[in-house]
Design a protein around this motif. Structure first.
Motif, short mmCIF file in Angstrom:
data_model
loop_
_atom_site.label_atom_id
_atom_site.label_comp_id
_atom_site.label_asym_id
_atom_site.label_seq_id
_atom_site.Cartn_x
_atom_site.Cartn_y
_atom_site.Cartn_z
N VAL A 188 0.66 -1.35 0.25
CA VAL A 188 0.01 0.51 0.01
C VAL A 188 0.81 1.25 -0.28
CG1 VAL A 188 -1.83 1.11 0.99
CG2 VAL A 188 -1.90 -1.01 1.49
N SER A 189 0.28 1.94 -0.75
CA SER A 189 0.95 3.22 -0.74
C SER A 189 0.29 4.87 -0.33
CB SER A 189 2.36 3.69 -1.76
OG SER A 189 1.34 3.61 -3.27
N TYR A 190 0.46 6.15 0.05
CA TYR A 190 -0.38 6.82 0.49
C TYR A 190 -0.08 7.95 -0.37
CZ TYR A 190 -1.73 3.22 3.66
OH TYR A 190 -1.90 1.97 4.30
N CYS A 191 -0.63 9.31 -1.34
CA CYS A 191 -0.15 10.20 -1.66
C CYS A 191 -1.68 11.06 -0.54
CB CYS A 191 -0.22 10.47 -3.03
SG CYS A 191 -0.12 11.77 -4.05
N PRO A 192 -1.06 12.36 -0.21
CA PRO A 192 -1.78 13.53 0.08
C PRO A 192 -2.86 13.71 -1.54
CG PRO A 192 0.60 14.59 -0.03
CD PRO A 192 0.02 12.68 -0.10
N TYR A 193 -2.16 13.77 -2.03
CA TYR A 193 -3.17 14.43 -3.84
C TYR A 193 -3.82 13.46 -4.45
CZ TYR A 193 0.73 17.19 -2.75
OH TYR A 193 1.78 18.36 -1.83
N LYS A 194 -3.37 11.79 -4.40
CA LYS A 194 -4.50 10.68 -4.80
C LYS A 194 -4.99 10.07 -4.11
CE LYS A 194 -0.73 9.86 -7.30
NZ LYS A 194 0.25 10.64 -7.06
N GLY A 195 -4.64 9.59 -2.88
CA GLY A 195 -5.15 8.46 -1.81
C GLY A 195 -4.25 8.43 -1.97
N THR A 196 -5.24 6.26 -1.69
CA THR A 196 -4.37 4.73 -1.35
C THR A 196 -4.23 4.35 -2.40
OG1 THR A 196 -5.45 5.33 1.38
CG2 THR A 196 -4.39 3.28 0.22
#
Length: 251
Positions: A188-196
């Motif tokens: 899993v990776s997380y991005c504050p602009y795109k999501g999970t």
């Protein structure tokens, strides 16, 4: 002729700017900070929020020394006291920071807070940079994905995602992808602009390329156009060829 600039959007580490938007940090329903903060880039990829003492709605109690920052210098740790609750070491101050205006300001440990808001929008995972833009564009480019001569995906209806400072990515409908060659993983990776993002491995014959494909089932607003699509990561392995209009990318 001067060299073509390939990435003009890298913010130098140590940059300090006044923010524009209001930011709130909340712990179990209690507002800990509420203000337009300073934006401080300790690292170039994302800022941290720093709040002046008057912007904090909690008592701070010094608890010792923290790690030294290569950019900001020595740090001091503070407990955040909220009535009978104590968030141990959840605030930091850098009294020797190069920018005098931030030496008395405090940053809060992101994970110590339950919820962060920018204005009235929830912020996910870490602070957002005001200089990052994400766009999704429907395209008719011909995208072909090949692994050891096996066509794993082929589409003429990709969605192109562009994000400031990063390579363009091509997201493909699953009906144009050999999903029988993909195996979900626990990554899993997380991005504050795109999501999970969730990941798949690609297997062709005896070759397995782990976590070489990702997708967003329920992306955040900026990336809504790639919901349910998948993207191949050519930098993951030289065996993974992604060709856009016949030209290989990611090499």
């Amino acid at each position: 002729m001067p060299d073509i600039v390939t990435n003009p959007f890298v913010i130098p580490a140590g940059t300090v700017q006044h923010g524009v938007t209001r930011v709130r940090a909340v712990s179990q329903g209690t507002v800990v900070a509420d203000a337009v903060p300073l934006l401080v880039w300790e690292y170039s990829y994302a800022p941290r929020y720093f709040f002046r003492p008057g912007d904090l709605r909690a008592q701070l109690r010094r608890s010792g020394l923290g790690e030294r920052s290569r950019v900001l210098g020595r740090s001091e740790l503070y407990d955040v006291v909220l009535g009978d609750r104590v968030l141990a070491g959840a605030a930091q101050r850098y009294p020797e920071a190069p920018t005098e205006g931030m030496r008395g300001a405090f940053t809060l440990t992101w994970s110590a807070m339950d919820t962060w808001f920018e204005e009235d929008e929830v912020i996910h995972f870490h602070a957002r940079s005001p200089y990052v833009r994400v766009d999704t564009l429907r395209s008719s480019r011909h995208v072909r994905v090949v692994v050891r001569g096996e066509v794993v995906a082929e589409s003429r209806r990709p969605v192109m995602l562009t994000e400031t400072g990063l390579p363009a990515r091509y997201y493909l409908p699953r009906s144009d992808v050999r999903m029988d060659l993909l195996t979900p993983t626990d990554a899993v990776s997380y991005c504050p602009y795109k999501g999970t993002a969730r990941y798949w491995s690609v297997r062709v014959g005896d070759l397995a390329l782990h976590d070489a494909v990702w997708g967003y089932e329920t992306p955040l607003r900026e990336a809504h156009g790639v919901a349910g699509l998948v993207c191949f990561w050519p930098e993951r392995s030289p065996e993974l060829e992604v060709l856009v209009d016949g030209e290989r990318i990611g090499v």
